[in-house]
Write an enzyme that holds these catalytic residues in place. Structure first.
Site, PDB file in Angstrom:
ATOM      1  N   GLY A 104       0.842  -1.194   0.000  1.00 57.23           N
ATOM      2  CA  GLY A 104       0.000   0.000   0.000  1.00 57.23           C
ATOM      3  C   GLY A 104       0.865   1.226   0.000  1.00 57.23           C
ATOM      4  O   GLY A 104       2.022   1.171   0.439  1.00 57.23           O
ATOM      5  N   PRO A 127       2.444   4.815   1.139  1.00 57.39           N
ATOM      6  CA  PRO A 127       2.801   5.223   2.495  1.00 57.39           C
ATOM      7  C   PRO A 127       1.621   5.883   3.205  1.00 57.39           C
ATOM      8  O   PRO A 127       0.866   6.631   2.597  1.00 57.39           O
ATOM      9  CB  PRO A 127       3.928   6.240   2.278  1.00 57.39           C
ATOM     10  CG  PRO A 127       4.503   5.889   0.963  1.00 57.39           C
ATOM     11  CD  PRO A 127       3.381   5.337   0.143  1.00 57.39           C
ATOM     12  N   GLY A 128       1.468   5.559   4.471  1.00 63.09           N
ATOM     13  CA  GLY A 128       0.432   6.205   5.261  1.00 63.09           C
ATOM     14  C   GLY A 128      -0.915   5.519   5.226  1.00 63.09           C
ATOM     15  O   GLY A 128      -1.869   5.986   5.831  1.00 63.09           O
ATOM     16  N   THR A 129      -1.005   4.375   4.527  1.00 62.86           N
ATOM     17  CA  THR A 129      -2.294   3.692   4.491  1.00 62.86           C
ATOM     18  C   THR A 129      -2.494   2.777   5.689  1.00 62.86           C
ATOM     19  O   THR A 129      -3.504   2.086   5.767  1.00 62.86           O
ATOM     20  CB  THR A 129      -2.454   2.860   3.198  1.00 62.86           C
ATOM     21  OG1 THR A 129      -1.214   2.243   2.900  1.00 62.86           O
ATOM     22  CG2 THR A 129      -2.871   3.734   2.042  1.00 62.86           C
ATOM     23  N   THR A 139       1.859  -0.433   8.986  1.00 63.08           N
ATOM     24  CA  THR A 139       2.458  -0.691  10.292  1.00 63.08           C
ATOM     25  C   THR A 139       1.373  -0.854  11.345  1.00 63.08           C
ATOM     26  O   THR A 139       1.411  -1.774  12.174  1.00 63.08           O
ATOM     27  CB  THR A 139       3.389   0.479  10.669  1.00 63.08           C
ATOM     28  OG1 THR A 139       4.257   0.739   9.579  1.00 63.08           O
ATOM     29  CG2 THR A 139       4.198   0.145  11.893  1.00 63.08           C
ATOM     30  N   HIS A 165      -8.032  35.819 -13.226  1.00 58.82           N
ATOM     31  CA  HIS A 165      -7.404  34.532 -13.533  1.00 58.82           C
ATOM     32  C   HIS A 165      -8.163  33.395 -12.826  1.00 58.82           C
ATOM     33  O   HIS A 165      -8.582  32.433 -13.461  1.00 58.82           O
ATOM     34  CB  HIS A 165      -5.931  34.567 -13.100  1.00 58.82           C
ATOM     35  CG  HIS A 165      -5.182  33.296 -13.330  1.00 58.82           C
ATOM     36  ND1 HIS A 165      -4.249  33.131 -14.320  1.00 58.82           N
ATOM     37  CD2 HIS A 165      -5.233  32.110 -12.680  1.00 58.82           C
ATOM     38  CE1 HIS A 165      -3.755  31.915 -14.280  1.00 58.82           C
ATOM     39  NE2 HIS A 165      -4.337  31.264 -13.288  1.00 58.82           N
ATOM     40  N   GLU A 166      -8.367  33.560 -11.523  1.00 61.15           N
ATOM     41  CA  GLU A 166      -9.058  32.502 -10.776  1.00 61.15           C
ATOM     42  C   GLU A 166     -10.510  32.374 -11.231  1.00 61.15           C
ATOM     43  O   GLU A 166     -11.028  31.261 -11.348  1.00 61.15           O
ATOM     44  CB  GLU A 166      -8.998  32.764  -9.259  1.00 61.15           C
ATOM     45  CG  GLU A 166      -7.590  32.746  -8.660  1.00 61.15           C
ATOM     46  CD  GLU A 166      -6.800  31.488  -8.998  1.00 61.15           C
ATOM     47  OE1 GLU A 166      -7.418  30.415  -9.169  1.00 61.15           O
ATOM     48  OE2 GLU A 166      -5.565  31.588  -9.129  1.00 61.15           O
ATOM     49  N   HIS A 199     -10.620  30.184 -14.272  1.00 67.01           N
ATOM     50  CA  HIS A 199     -10.630  28.751 -13.968  1.00 67.01           C
ATOM     51  C   HIS A 199     -12.027  28.308 -13.563  1.00 67.01           C
ATOM     52  O   HIS A 199     -12.565  27.331 -14.070  1.00 67.01           O
ATOM     53  CB  HIS A 199      -9.696  28.442 -12.788  1.00 67.01           C
ATOM     54  CG  HIS A 199      -8.232  28.431 -13.121  1.00 67.01           C
ATOM     55  ND1 HIS A 199      -7.702  27.642 -14.098  1.00 67.01           N
ATOM     56  CD2 HIS A 199      -7.187  29.104 -12.555  1.00 67.01           C
ATOM     57  CE1 HIS A 199      -6.372  27.833 -14.133  1.00 67.01           C
ATOM     58  NE2 HIS A 199      -6.046  28.722 -13.205  1.00 67.01           N
ATOM     59  N   ASP A 259      -0.010  26.381 -14.164  1.00 69.48           N
ATOM     60  CA  ASP A 259      -1.105  25.737 -14.906  1.00 69.48           C
ATOM     61  C   ASP A 259      -0.579  25.118 -16.188  1.00 69.48           C
ATOM     62  O   ASP A 259      -0.945  23.996 -16.546  1.00 69.48           O
ATOM     63  CB  ASP A 259      -2.182  26.761 -15.305  1.00 69.48           C
ATOM     64  CG  ASP A 259      -2.793  27.452 -14.093  1.00 69.48           C
ATOM     65  OD1 ASP A 259      -2.761  26.846 -13.006  1.00 69.48           O
ATOM     66  OD2 ASP A 259      -3.293  28.579 -14.250  1.00 69.48           O
TER      67      ASP A 259
HETATM   68  P1  ADP Z   1       2.308   2.948   6.718  1.00 65.84           P
HETATM   69  O1  ADP Z   1       3.041   1.983   7.574  1.00 65.84           O
HETATM   70  O2  ADP Z   1       1.383   2.298   5.736  1.00 65.84           O
HETATM   71  O3  ADP Z   1       3.152   3.975   6.062  1.00 65.84           O
HETATM   72  P2  ADP Z   1       1.258   3.759   9.211  1.00 65.84           P
HETATM   73  O4  ADP Z   1       0.715   2.486   9.724  1.00 65.84           O
HETATM   74  O5  ADP Z   1       2.569   4.168   9.755  1.00 65.84           O
HETATM   75  O6  ADP Z   1       1.313   3.770   7.635  1.00 65.84           O
HETATM   76  O7  ADP Z   1       0.172   4.880   9.448  1.00 65.84           O
HETATM   77  C1  ADP Z   1       0.489   6.135   9.976  1.00 65.84           C
HETATM   78  C2  ADP Z   1      -0.620   6.645  10.850  1.00 65.84           C
HETATM   79  O8  ADP Z   1      -1.774   6.939  10.079  1.00 65.84           O
HETATM   80  C3  ADP Z   1      -1.072   5.620  11.862  1.00 65.84           C
HETATM   81  O9  ADP Z   1      -0.322   5.732  13.012  1.00 65.84           O
HETATM   82  C4  ADP Z   1      -2.510   6.010  12.106  1.00 65.84           C
HETATM   83  O10 ADP Z   1      -2.607   6.989  13.084  1.00 65.84           O
HETATM   84  C5  ADP Z   1      -2.933   6.621  10.794  1.00 65.84           C
HETATM   85  N1  ADP Z   1      -3.711   5.640  10.018  1.00 65.84           N
HETATM   86  C6  ADP Z   1      -3.361   5.101   8.835  1.00 65.84           C
HETATM   87  N2  ADP Z   1      -4.319   4.281   8.382  1.00 65.84           N
HETATM   88  C7  ADP Z   1      -5.292   4.276   9.302  1.00 65.84           C
HETATM   89  C8  ADP Z   1      -6.553   3.601   9.418  1.00 65.84           C
HETATM   90  N3  ADP Z   1      -6.991   2.763   8.468  1.00 65.84           N
HETATM   91  N4  ADP Z   1      -7.297   3.845  10.511  1.00 65.84           N
HETATM   92  C9  ADP Z   1      -6.862   4.676  11.460  1.00 65.84           C
HETATM   93  N5  ADP Z   1      -5.697   5.329  11.424  1.00 65.84           N
HETATM   94  C10 ADP Z   1      -4.908   5.149  10.354  1.00 65.84           C
HETATM   95 ZN    ZN Z   2      -4.139  29.282 -12.626  1.00 65.04          ZN
HETATM   96 MG    MG Z   3       5.014   2.134   8.109  1.00 58.58          MG
END
Ligand code: ADP
Ligand code: ZN
Ligand code: MG
Length: 598
Positions: free
Chosen positions: A199, A201-203, A206, A421-422, A425, A497
């Site tokens: 996935g 990053p951030g999903t 961990t 301009h805005e 758009h 743009d």
């Molecule tokens: P990864 O390892 O995929 O990069 P992490 O597990 O480190 O992502 O996620 C970072 C933080 O984002 C977690 O500590 C949590 O707080 C938040 N987070 C990510 N996904 C979720 C989720 N599905 N539900 C709740 N919190 C989430």
């Molecule tokens: Zn613009």
């Molecule tokens: Mg991680």
């Protein structure tokens, strides 16, 4: 430091408090005393001579350094008989002040070097002196450990991971394997050894791995692939061996290898002829996994955001043969994640979680957590007791577009250009069939931009049509079109743009096969780099094709610009209205915008 002070201290004390000071005399004075039979002993310490008389008094003198004591005394006339009976005591030279200084000069740097090496060695493996370089330092997390340490550490469970229902369903099986392996073993089932979590990053990869450990109530050994890339060859492999040994001792257990792509990239494609250390580490992981007996209840969960670059050997049956994908959260999942992170925080009465979820397409779990945190910070800075909808809104815009820059001074004329301009758009987007509705238009500068128009999709999308791409191009060029038509003069305001439009047009042709003239084939091979990520593209087409691609890009952009100008000309009145409103109140939100367009 303590060591150094001790050393200097004891050398200092010796010469100072030795004995009663000797009376200084000349060397012949000592010879006279010897001849007179008054001297009990003669002590020689380096070049200094101290004669102790029978009556206890002491005479001190010095000789030249290149001559022995006896010689010196003989030359000065001491008789051989007197010298024969004279007890001469030779002592090690004591340290005078100069001697002490010399000592410090040699000892202090040595001590310092030793100290630095010691610290360095400790830092490298977080263990004892040199002994534990190969020891892994896994962080163990378990409910039992949490209780033992009487820490109020909440153990992560599936409840803390919001939204990822499919992944949870698949991992539920792993939890059962860990909890009741007997059930499966009795029926002769082979318990899976490895799960690969993929996935962006951030999903929550961990987080999810911890939740599996928490649900199963087993210890969790975590180590990151990037930690394995150490300075000594062979250390990574011995770390892996050690980590698995500990996990086996505490089975059932989970070994979590984060960022496995750091060690698990396809072998033999590394820059500069591959990295032995990486390969050895990867091999060791595979050896350990192959060595699990059918009754070894250790499950390895590995996480990566680049499943495509992994060595195929990792994915064979009996290794990481289960793959769990963590998607970017959809709108419902985003709402669920927001609920998890706003739990226990004081929210204002009008905060609509569903609205926030709608406003944040493309955000992953980590972004949403960050959003809630930014909103809380804003509320605190505004001295509020509740986090309200405005704080969430502002936090969202801050994350998407950068912080507001109130202090930027621009001339009235520049403000007008930005407003038109805005408005360009916004008006163009509003009049396109396949464009997202305009959520907000503003001429407040944020980050690098002098103003911004924020379209917002009604729902998440996974597939986009060719028409949607074309309309997006038209919307992107709406700003420049308005400048040209209203002021008959164009500015640098459209640079960003134009860059995005060019990029979009290029990928329409080279990636998605949207160009009728150039057909279905893709152009250019994306080059991955093990350390730097995407290195760009290598062209896999000739010069003639390259020229045709460039022509086609210009063609697509020209068509889009013409369409944008046509809309502006048709909608000039509404454009004027919107621009004037913006100059007046700076920001126009969706309901007011739609009223102006009606
Ligand atoms: P990864 O390892 O995929 O990069 P992490 O597990 O480190 O992502 O996620 C970072 C933080 O984002 C977690 O500590 C949590 O707080 C938040 N987070 C990510 N996904 C979720 C989720 N599905 N539900 C709740 N919190 C989430
Ligand atoms: Zn613009
Ligand atoms: Mg991680």
């Amino acid at each position: 430091m303590a060591v150094i002070i001790l050393a200097t201290g004891s050398y200092f004390l010796l010469p100072l408090f030795n004995r009663a000071p000797a009376q200084d005399v000349s060397l012949p004075g000592i010879v006279t005393a010897i001849e007179a039979g008054q001297v009990e002993t003669l002590t020689v310490r380096g070049d200094s001579l101290i004669a102790t008389k029978f009556d206890g008094t002491r005479l001190g003198s010095r000789k030249e350094s290149n001559i022995s004591t006896v010689e010196a005394l003989q030359i000065l006339g001491a008789s051989p008989e007197a010298l024969r009976t004279l007890p001469i005591k030779v002592e090690n030279p004591s340290f005078g002040f100069a001697g002490l200084f010399g000592l410090l000069l040699t000892v202090v740097p040595l001590l310092l070097v030793g100290y630095i090496m010691f610290r360095f060695a400790r830092q490298m493996q977080g263990g004892g002196l040199f002994g534990g370089i190969g020891r892994s330092t896994p962080r163990v997390l378990s409910s039992a450990a949490a209780k033992d340490q009487k820490m109020n550490m909440s153990v992560v469970t599936f409840d803390d991971v919001a939204g990822a229902d499919q992944a949870k369903l698949e991992l539920q099986e792993v939890v059962e394997f860990l909890r009741e392996s007997d059930k499966f073993v009795k029926l002769g089932a082979r318990i899976p050894k490895g799960v690969l979590m993929a996935g962006v990053p951030g999903t929550g990869k961990t987080l999810m791995a911890k939740a599996v450990a928490g649900e199963a109530g087993v210890p969790f050994f975590s180590i990151s692939g990037s930690e394995f890339v150490e300075m000594f060859v062979g250390v990574g492999a011995s770390r892996v061996r050690d980590l698995f040994k500990r996990a086996r001792e505490q089975a059932p257990a989970i070994v979590f290898v984060d960022e496995i792509d750091a060690v698990g990239r396809r072998r033999g494609i590394g820059l500069g002829g591959g990295n032995d250390e990486r390969e050895q580490t990867l091999n060791q992981i595979l050896v350990e996994m192959d060595g699990f007996g059918t009754d070894t209840n250790v499950i390895v969960i590995a996480a990566t955001n680049r499943p495509d670059v992994l060595d195929p050997a990792l994915l064979r049956p009996g290794r990481f043969d289960r793959k769990v994908i963590l998607d970017r959260p959809d709108i419902d999942a985003r709402a669920a994640i927001l609920r998890v992170h706003t739990r226990g925080k004081p929210l204002g009465p009008y905060v609509g979680i569903a609205d926030l979820a709608k406003l944040t397409p493309g955000f992953v779990g980590a972004d949403l957590e960050n959003l809630v945190n930014e909103a809380a910070i804003l509320a605190a800075r505004r001295n509020l007791s509740l986090i309200g909808q405005p704080e969430f809104q502002d936090a969202m815009e801050r994350i998407v577009a950068g912080p507001e820059r109130k202090g930027r001074i621009i001339s009235q004329h520049e403000r007008e250009v930005v407003a038109y301009h805005e408005s360009g758009h916004a008006v163009v987007m509003h009049n396109l069939e396949n464009s997202d509705p305009v959520h907000k238009v503003s001429i407040i500068s944020r980050g690098m931009a002098l103003g911004y128009t924020m379209p917002l999709p009604e729902r998440d999308r996974y597939l986009r049509s060719k028409e949607a791409f074309e309309d997006e191009l038209v919307g992107l060029l709406g700003g420049r079109a308005a400048e040209e038509i209203i002021f008959n003069r164009i500015t640098t305001g459209a640079a960003d743009d134009l860059e995005r439009a060019t990029e979009l047009a290029r990928s329409m042709i080279t990636r998605y096969g949207f160009s009728e003239a150039l057909g279905l084939r893709t152009f250019g091979q994306v080059q991955g780099n093990p350390y730097l990520g995407n290195l760009g593209e290598t062209p896999n087409y000739g010069e003639e094709m390259s020229r045709r691609i460039d022509q086609e890009i210009s063609q697509i952009l020209d068509t889009a610009y013409q369409r944008a100008k046509n809309i502006i000309i048709q909608q000039k009145d509404r454009l004027e209205n919107l621009a004037k409103t913006l100059l007046d109140i700076e920001t126009v939100e969706r309901p007011q915008f739609e009223a102006l367009m009606a």
